[in-house]
Design a protein around this motif. Sequence first.
Motif, PDB file in Angstrom:
ATOM      1  N   LYS A 121       4.260  -3.278 -10.564  1.00 35.01           N
ATOM      2  CA  LYS A 121       4.654  -2.279  -9.953  1.00 35.01           C
ATOM      3  C   LYS A 121       4.753  -0.765  -9.599  1.00 35.01           C
ATOM      4  N   ALA A 122       4.670  -0.221 -10.884  1.00 35.40           N
ATOM      5  CA  ALA A 122       5.167   0.680 -10.965  1.00 35.40           C
ATOM      6  C   ALA A 122       3.437   1.580 -11.364  1.00 35.40           C
ATOM      7  N   ILE A 123       2.179   0.562 -11.483  1.00 28.11           N
ATOM      8  CA  ILE A 123       1.177   0.582 -12.059  1.00 28.11           C
ATOM      9  C   ILE A 123       0.419   1.494  -9.889  1.00 28.11           C
ATOM     10  N   ARG A 124       0.629   1.209  -9.099  1.00 21.80           N
ATOM     11  CA  ARG A 124       0.140   1.847  -7.508  1.00 21.80           C
ATOM     12  C   ARG A 124       0.226   1.113  -6.729  1.00 21.80           C
ATOM     13  N   ASN A 125       0.561   1.645  -6.039  1.00 20.87           N
ATOM     14  CA  ASN A 125       0.974   1.789  -4.401  1.00 20.87           C
ATOM     15  C   ASN A 125       2.671   0.971  -4.071  1.00 20.87           C
ATOM     16  N   SER A 126       3.342   1.744  -4.962  1.00 19.57           N
ATOM     17  CA  SER A 126       4.172   1.566  -4.717  1.00 19.57           C
ATOM     18  C   SER A 126       5.492   2.408  -3.746  1.00 19.57           C
ATOM     19  N   GLU A 127       4.954   2.886  -3.155  1.00 12.95           N
ATOM     20  CA  GLU A 127       5.591   3.760  -1.909  1.00 12.95           C
ATOM     21  C   GLU A 127       4.897   3.113  -0.722  1.00 12.95           C
ATOM     22  N   TRP A 128       4.729   2.213  -1.065  1.00 18.81           N
ATOM     23  CA  TRP A 128       3.642   1.483   0.727  1.00 18.81           C
ATOM     24  C   TRP A 128       3.662   0.409   0.520  1.00 18.81           C
ATOM     25  N   ARG A 129       5.151   0.239   0.870  1.00 14.13           N
ATOM     26  CA  ARG A 129       5.893  -1.472   0.597  1.00 14.13           C
ATOM     27  C   ARG A 129       5.946  -1.564   2.608  1.00 14.13           C
ATOM     28  N   HIS A 130       5.839  -0.454   2.866  1.00 13.96           N
ATOM     29  CA  HIS A 130       5.471  -1.393   4.505  1.00 13.96           C
ATOM     30  C   HIS A 130       4.175  -1.796   5.183  1.00 13.96           C
ATOM     31  N   LEU A 131       3.577  -1.523   3.806  1.00 18.74           N
ATOM     32  CA  LEU A 131       2.208  -2.351   4.672  1.00 18.74           C
ATOM     33  C   LEU A 131       1.599  -4.087   4.856  1.00 18.74           C
ATOM     34  N   TYR A 132       1.723  -3.687   5.975  1.00 15.55           N
ATOM     35  CA  TYR A 132       1.020  -5.479   6.456  1.00 15.55           C
ATOM     36  C   TYR A 132      -0.175  -5.409   6.860  1.00 15.55           C
ATOM     37  N   ILE A 133      -1.123  -6.267   6.405  1.00 16.02           N
ATOM     38  CA  ILE A 133      -2.484  -5.800   7.276  1.00 16.02           C
ATOM     39  C   ILE A 133      -3.115  -6.785   7.220  1.00 16.02           C
ATOM     40  N   ASP A 134      -3.004  -7.384   8.451  1.00 15.30           N
ATOM     41  CA  ASP A 134      -4.146  -8.661   8.263  1.00 15.30           C
ATOM     42  C   ASP A 134      -5.553  -8.830  10.142  1.00 15.30           C
TER      43      ASP A 134
END
Length: 1024
Positions: free
Chosen positions: A421-434
């Motif tokens: 979780k700490a490696i990348r993108n941990s601050e983008w919890r809102h992403l929901y792409i489809d």
Amino acid sequence: MVVVDNYEYLTEEEKRLKEDGNRIKYWKKWGPYVAERQWATVREDYSADGDAWSHFTHDDARSRAFRWGEDGIAGVSDTHGLQNIAFAFWNEQDPFLKERLFGLANPQGNHGESIKEAHFHLDNTPHSYMKYLYKYPQRAFPYKDLLDTNAKRTKTEKEYQIIDTGIFDEDRYWDIIIETAKEADDPDELLFRVTAWNRGPEPAPLHIIPHVWFRNTWAWGRETIDKKPSISEYSENMARSKHWKLGNRYLLLSPSPGVGTSGEDVQPELIYTDNDTNYELLYGGENKVPYVKDAFHNYIVDGKKEAVNPARIGTKCAAWFQFNESGGVAPGECAVVRFRFSRKNETYLDEEIFDDIVEKRREEADEFYYRISPLPMSEDLRNIQRQAFSGMMWCKQYYQFIWDQWANGDPAQPPPPPERKAIRNSEWRHLYIDDILSMPDSWEYPFFAAWDSAFHCIPLAMIDPEFAKKQIDLFTREWYCHPNGQLPAYEWNFGDVNPPVHAWATFRVFKIERKLYGRQDIDFLERVFQKLLLNFTWWVNRKDMDGKNVFEGGFLGLDNIGLFNRSEPLPTGGVLEQADSTGWMAFYSLCMLNIALELAKHRRIYEDIASKFFEHFIFISDAMTFKHGDKDEKSLWNDEDGFYYDAISWGGPWIQQLPVRSLVGLIPLYATLTLEPELINKLPSFKKRVDWFMENRCDLAERNMASIRKRGKGNRILLSMVSKDRLEKILKRMLDEDEFFSEHGIRSLSRYHKDNPYSMDVNGQKFTVGYVPGDSDSGLFGGNSNWRGPIWLCVNFLLVESLQRFYLFYGPNFQVECPTGSGEYMHLGHVSEEIQHRLQHLFARGDDGRRSINAGNDTLDFDPNWKDYMWFHEFFDGDTGRGLGATHQCGWTGLIARMIHDTGMSCRLPQTPRTPTVGMAHYFDDVFHRHVGVANGSSRPHKGHMRRSSTARSISARSDFDASVNGEEFDVRSEAPDDPERQAARREADEHLKNYVSEQLQRVKDHDDAFGRYADVDEYETQV
């Protein structure tokens, strides 16, 4: 519809786009949405160390089920990637089926990840007709040679490509053409035709194995078992698929014409398995189902009959066509496979009607693209433009990323390592792409990149404005855009900072749709503008921490352009004040001003926000040059060199410029806009504020508005970061062929640094920037791109537009030497045209028959089965024009389609001396008459028939047709003749088309330098 000569005429493809946009028929439900590479993506990486390249390899992909998408060759799927159709091949030499394109992972290549195949995106409308060419070797594919040879090469050596291996010598390969067509009035009826030509000197065997399968949505514990889809045998040469969302569909296959002495047709064998991981092979565990993903390799290549399901059911199905009788397909002959993917429960496929439909869709594609660019141009340029548009369509892919599920894992699977979780993108919890998104490259970059996507939308808006608008809108929606206002960059690090170009793209797409299609979408403009206000605020708050209007920004998409890694703290201490970041923000301000003025024409409340962006631009422009206004202060402008530079600031007066002549110093030219006096007078609140500012802040206004007291052509006001004097100084360097001005466009770094590299010693470590015209010689940002010399179309495109804006203000009397030192002077409209021509010369065939992108390769330049096909590279050698980086970068390199549309009519051949346009009149007349003839259908050549099986309605139709891949045309019946009313409408449209073309040609012959030719003000700025 495309509006020509004030006349509206809907082509058949435009009718479909209109039906799709009005939600009458879902023509885009099925399209080329299957990625060419899903393995080694961040989405599929569940490792503890974030090494996506080693966690999920090309070899793993045969046996391991993907979690977030699928990949394949010439793949077609629905808009959610649930059901997929793609193609596999086998030459009886390879150790496994060719079911996906091969390439090197980033650590394996001497210049990072790189595809090692030969395939071309030949045609694609959105999406009733699609055409794809794959060149498949008849000898064993050189997997090991490509891996080993590239591993031995250093970063100063060229990549070793498949065409370098000798695998295509003696023409021992297949030209496999894959076509997909839809029925005229039913978007759910898909027809697939595969035509494989033996280009070699001897008979050769080929196995064609179309695949139909479901993306695995059932193994993760997020769907109930009753929702698991299936594909099963239905009748002879027919399978039925069931899906709880997609319903029932039928795969109907036709026998293929035989290739052996027996004369018997080739009957397909339907085989079945499940799209589930082979745990036993990969991990030594126990399989969860008896029939797994790699079954078809085992069954066909290894002869393991037990590998497939004898019950003839599964979630993955293939049709095995074997063309190996009597040694295989004869030289110069072809193997043909036809099948239908349909809602209709029909048990017979009429091959003659089938071929008629495919041919009709191809003809409609011709008409669709011709009416988008009707002006006469060389056939070569038209072919380049068509393939660029096609590549844009083939780079549309299904993309799914749901942060919560990706980060925390799935209920039916082991939890991911906690450190992941700490490696990348941990601050983008809102992403929901489809969604279906436009990707930078179909293989190398199978993920979106924010600023790439903005450039994609320019050529996309020419052919499908609704899709272009949707792409821009998505990035500003709350399930993409961060709550703080930042737009996501790309999956390797969503938090990276890309240049703020979305406001520019928004307004350009709006204007292109209005110009080409005669309609304006104010709702789109207003909706996106309001979301971009959040993003603009994020930039101001996060990248100008001290409130000085001088911005940082990090690497800003330019990877290795600087002396230091601009995404990391400086080894010198201090802060890097970036000329490009500040230039981008000034540009952003002007783009937002442009939109606000357009909206103010409809809603006066936007006059206030227009005033805000007007003033913000002035402050940014002034800060970049004058900072506090102190007598001896240093800024980002160097008056002695006549150029902008980055600078290290340690606070107060302590600042050191970094004198590297790079694109960083040209980007301030982007921040240019003309204000039309008529418009200002129509907006009293905005005019009042501008007048107040000029009266009360005249010091700022005079320094940054090209002199308010002295108006430009048409009484215009110019907002620009550069004065006329600075513009001349910058252009002197930019147009110097020993600095930025290459034969193929503007370089990203001045050639001056070839002999004069800039270095700095910091704590015993030496940092150097030198001119590197080809591939990168460093590993910064993966080492697979280079901004220290090569030519990039995206930044050239913005420079061209900036010069056209300057021309709107200064007019034809302001001229500069072009090239510097040549003694030839041009106004800025001509300069912008010259740059576009040089960029087109990257692709266009020269007097010697060569294309610069091919780097002198005789096969690519002269072989009749190669010379008309284009790779659209990511960037280009600053000296030679050789194509570099990704090979199907139809994202921003697809901008060449727009340049051809705008200036292809006057583009001379490479190596041809610049010729007065009037002297080209005879050439234009000749091209014009040829093109009008084709448009009216008067010069369509007749060729033979497509080969059909012995069960076809017409036995005589089995005769062979010409072995051409390029523009092959079959002598077939039309699917349905146009009614008299439709024919009359087409004739009238053709008359208007001829009038329009004649008018444009006359303007060229008459040296008409009006704004409509070199810089259409309505294309760039807001007008009354």
